[in-house]
Design a protein around this motif. Sequence first.
Motif, PDB file in Angstrom:
ATOM      1  N   GLY A 294       0.757  -1.241   0.000  1.00 56.17           N
ATOM      2  CA  GLY A 294       0.000   0.000   0.000  1.00 56.17           C
ATOM      3  C   GLY A 294       0.785   1.287   0.000  1.00 56.17           C
ATOM      4  O   GLY A 294       0.296   2.317  -0.460  1.00 56.17           O
ATOM      5  N   ASN A 295       2.027   1.291   0.502  1.00 61.70           N
ATOM      6  CA  ASN A 295       2.811   2.522   0.535  1.00 61.70           C
ATOM      7  C   ASN A 295       3.821   2.486  -0.604  1.00 61.70           C
ATOM      8  O   ASN A 295       4.986   2.104  -0.431  1.00 61.70           O
ATOM      9  N   ARG A 296       3.378   2.896  -1.769  1.00 63.72           N
ATOM     10  CA  ARG A 296       4.230   2.779  -2.958  1.00 63.72           C
ATOM     11  C   ARG A 296       5.453   3.692  -2.885  1.00 63.72           C
ATOM     12  O   ARG A 296       6.541   3.304  -3.304  1.00 63.72           O
ATOM     13  N   ARG A 297       5.273   4.885  -2.358  1.00 62.53           N
ATOM     14  CA  ARG A 297       6.399   5.814  -2.288  1.00 62.53           C
ATOM     15  C   ARG A 297       7.485   5.269  -1.365  1.00 62.53           C
ATOM     16  O   ARG A 297       8.664   5.226  -1.743  1.00 62.53           O
ATOM     17  N   LEU A 298       7.096   4.860  -0.170  1.00 60.36           N
ATOM     18  CA  LEU A 298       8.071   4.309   0.775  1.00 60.36           C
ATOM     19  C   LEU A 298       8.692   3.030   0.229  1.00 60.36           C
ATOM     20  O   LEU A 298       9.912   2.818   0.337  1.00 60.36           O
ATOM     21  N   GLY A 299       7.861   2.175  -0.358  1.00 60.71           N
ATOM     22  CA  GLY A 299       8.378   0.929  -0.907  1.00 60.71           C
ATOM     23  C   GLY A 299       9.368   1.167  -2.029  1.00 60.71           C
ATOM     24  O   GLY A 299      10.420   0.520  -2.094  1.00 60.71           O
ATOM     25  N   THR A 300       9.061   2.117  -2.894  1.00 62.59           N
ATOM     26  CA  THR A 300       9.969   2.419  -3.997  1.00 62.59           C
ATOM     27  C   THR A 300      11.287   2.980  -3.485  1.00 62.59           C
ATOM     28  O   THR A 300      12.370   2.584  -3.951  1.00 62.59           O
ATOM     29  N   LEU A 301      11.222   3.890  -2.521  1.00 60.66           N
ATOM     30  CA  LEU A 301      12.444   4.461  -1.961  1.00 60.66           C
ATOM     31  C   LEU A 301      13.295   3.385  -1.290  1.00 60.66           C
ATOM     32  O   LEU A 301      14.531   3.378  -1.430  1.00 60.66           O
ATOM     33  N   THR A 302      12.648   2.473  -0.570  1.00 60.50           N
ATOM     34  CA  THR A 302      13.390   1.397   0.088  1.00 60.50           C
ATOM     35  C   THR A 302      14.036   0.476  -0.941  1.00 60.50           C
ATOM     36  O   THR A 302      15.206   0.090  -0.800  1.00 60.50           O
ATOM     37  N   ALA A 303      13.290   0.136  -1.969  1.00 57.45           N
ATOM     38  CA  ALA A 303      13.830  -0.740  -3.012  1.00 57.45           C
ATOM     39  C   ALA A 303      15.006  -0.085  -3.726  1.00 57.45           C
ATOM     40  O   ALA A 303      16.034  -0.725  -3.985  1.00 57.45           O
ATOM     41  N   VAL A 304      14.868   1.190  -4.052  1.00 57.83           N
ATOM     42  CA  VAL A 304      15.960   1.915  -4.725  1.00 57.83           C
ATOM     43  C   VAL A 304      17.180   1.992  -3.828  1.00 57.83           C
ATOM     44  O   VAL A 304      18.323   1.813  -4.282  1.00 57.83           O
ATOM     45  N   ALA A 305      16.967   2.246  -2.537  1.00 57.74           N
ATOM     46  CA  ALA A 305      18.091   2.305  -1.596  1.00 57.74           C
ATOM     47  C   ALA A 305      18.801   0.963  -1.520  1.00 57.74           C
ATOM     48  O   ALA A 305      20.041   0.902  -1.480  1.00 57.74           O
ATOM     49  N   GLY A 306      18.042  -0.131  -1.509  1.00 55.14           N
ATOM     50  CA  GLY A 306      18.656  -1.450  -1.468  1.00 55.14           C
ATOM     51  C   GLY A 306      19.484  -1.737  -2.704  1.00 55.14           C
ATOM     52  O   GLY A 306      20.626  -2.206  -2.611  1.00 55.14           O
ATOM     53  N   LEU A 307      18.916  -1.450  -3.881  1.00 58.24           N
ATOM     54  CA  LEU A 307      19.643  -1.689  -5.125  1.00 58.24           C
ATOM     55  C   LEU A 307      20.869  -0.798  -5.226  1.00 58.24           C
ATOM     56  O   LEU A 307      21.959  -1.252  -5.607  1.00 58.24           O
ATOM     57  N   ALA A 308      20.710   0.472  -4.865  1.00 60.18           N
ATOM     58  CA  ALA A 308      21.835   1.406  -4.935  1.00 60.18           C
ATOM     59  C   ALA A 308      22.933   1.014  -3.946  1.00 60.18           C
ATOM     60  O   ALA A 308      24.130   1.118  -4.259  1.00 60.18           O
ATOM     61  N   GLY A 309      22.541   0.546  -2.758  1.00 63.94           N
ATOM     62  CA  GLY A 309      23.528   0.136  -1.768  1.00 63.94           C
ATOM     63  C   GLY A 309      24.368  -1.029  -2.245  1.00 63.94           C
ATOM     64  O   GLY A 309      25.599  -1.030  -2.103  1.00 63.94           O
ATOM     65  N   THR A 310      23.714  -2.028  -2.821  1.00 62.57           N
ATOM     66  CA  THR A 310      24.462  -3.176  -3.348  1.00 62.57           C
ATOM     67  C   THR A 310      25.349  -2.761  -4.506  1.00 62.57           C
ATOM     68  O   THR A 310      26.516  -3.178  -4.596  1.00 62.57           O
ATOM     69  N   ALA A 311      24.829  -1.943  -5.425  1.00 59.47           N
ATOM     70  CA  ALA A 311      25.619  -1.499  -6.571  1.00 59.47           C
ATOM     71  C   ALA A 311      26.828  -0.684  -6.119  1.00 59.47           C
ATOM     72  O   ALA A 311      27.949  -0.860  -6.629  1.00 59.47           O
ATOM     73  N   LEU A 312      26.621   0.208  -5.148  1.00 68.20           N
ATOM     74  CA  LEU A 312      27.727   1.021  -4.639  1.00 68.20           C
ATOM     75  C   LEU A 312      28.800   0.148  -4.002  1.00 68.20           C
ATOM     76  O   LEU A 312      30.004   0.361  -4.218  1.00 68.20           O
TER      77      LEU A 312
END
Length: 473
Positions: free
Chosen positions: A182-200
């Motif tokens: 239900g919280n698309r904004r929070l979910g998207t930010l969390t997902a992006v942070a996870g992907l960016a963290g692994t990539a970094l």
Amino acid sequence: MAGALFVMYAAVSLRLHQHMLTSSYDLGIFQQVVRSYAEGHLPVSEVKGQDFPVLGDHFSPILALVAPFYRVWQRAETLLAVQAALLAVSVVPLALWARRALGSLAGAAIGACYGLSWGIASAVGYDFHEVAFAAPLLALSLTALGNGRLTAAACWALPLLLVKEDLGLTVLVIGLVIARRGNRRLGTLTAVAGLAGTALALFVVLPAFNPGGSFAYWSLLQDPAAGGQGAAEGSAGGLLDVLHQGTIGLLTPLPKVTTFVLVLAPTLFLAMRSPLLWVALPTLVWRFASSNSLHWGTSFHYSLVLMPIVFAAFVDALVRRGTSGRGLRRYLAGSAAITLVILPSFPLFQLAQPETWRTDSRITVARRLIAMIPDGVTVQASDHLVPQLADRTSVGLYGSPGSRPDPQWIMVDTEVPDEQRGWPGQPLSVEAEQQSLTANLGNGYDLVALQDGYMLLHRRTTTRGSYQPPTTP
């Protein structure tokens, strides 16, 4: 329950260390890492190589949190006690969630089954690992997610980025589940942070610190021969080969199927009915896509992060089904029965074995010889002797090409059988080790002691009379 589990975990791991059954890979490495943080500098490990920067091996800065405890008690036992505490604490949110949602019996049963689960037992029985921090973080995050507290779920998940580089993908999936709930904004930010963290971590931080200039473990997803000792004949040829084969590639050979079944069995496979189980997917994929067969099985610490996920999914599935009364009791009894059937095959059962509480006379000899090595010197030692010396010396692995050359002291256990030797812990065969020790004795080293298969050597100094070897025991 958490207190009782802490005592059990600590008793197993500390007793294994007292029996000298811990190893350079990995307790020795992590002790050197934490010692580096405690001394105020970036982590290095002599076991990995001379002044090897560990942030070029795995991205686990969360280990700095152990440093204050290590400054109080500078021993390997500190790391083992911290790990026992982290794992014991992780039972609390899961048991409380089950008690609130399903009743006191469910809270007690699910907490006990999780605390005695084979994935946790395997980790407790094999040294110390950074993923111990992931257990309480995942338990807290998934408990919050299962109860609709989506912001709390994201906040508990984000520190996983500091535990290990692959866990960013776990954060990514948690973000996707948050978005779906239900919280698309929070979910998207969390997902992006996870992907960016692994990539970094994979493409910037680890290559910057690694002497080879890249992430050291890409080869395990590319080349079946790169698995070293764990490479299995006929194994899948890395990630591309597995993806080409699809599900068959991920679940063959047989050890992968066995692990997958054992992961879900304590939940009677009911965890598969919960979307929380998707959080386990990144860990399962990288393990089963690896060309190192050690990643496929149930040994070591590799299944630890899966345990809070599958038990959170178990609770979530029971709540979703509205299970209660006799039906709930049947599920709890089944989970407890499977847990108890599996338990004797894993390290927690050692607490019930008399030999766990006996001390081998060779251990007494080894400790006496170790005490002859002064503080602050350079040492090369056998695999299981390294954790005993890492708190007060600069110790590397005897026979490893990356170890510091010409150490002041050498201590070797010559009675390690050939079948226990090989990369990385015991790099030399019995014959090669004997040849190397003979060369040491002919090239500047004195024999200080030889007893019960333990050999202690000291390098002669140029200052006459600076060292007088004691009488050989």
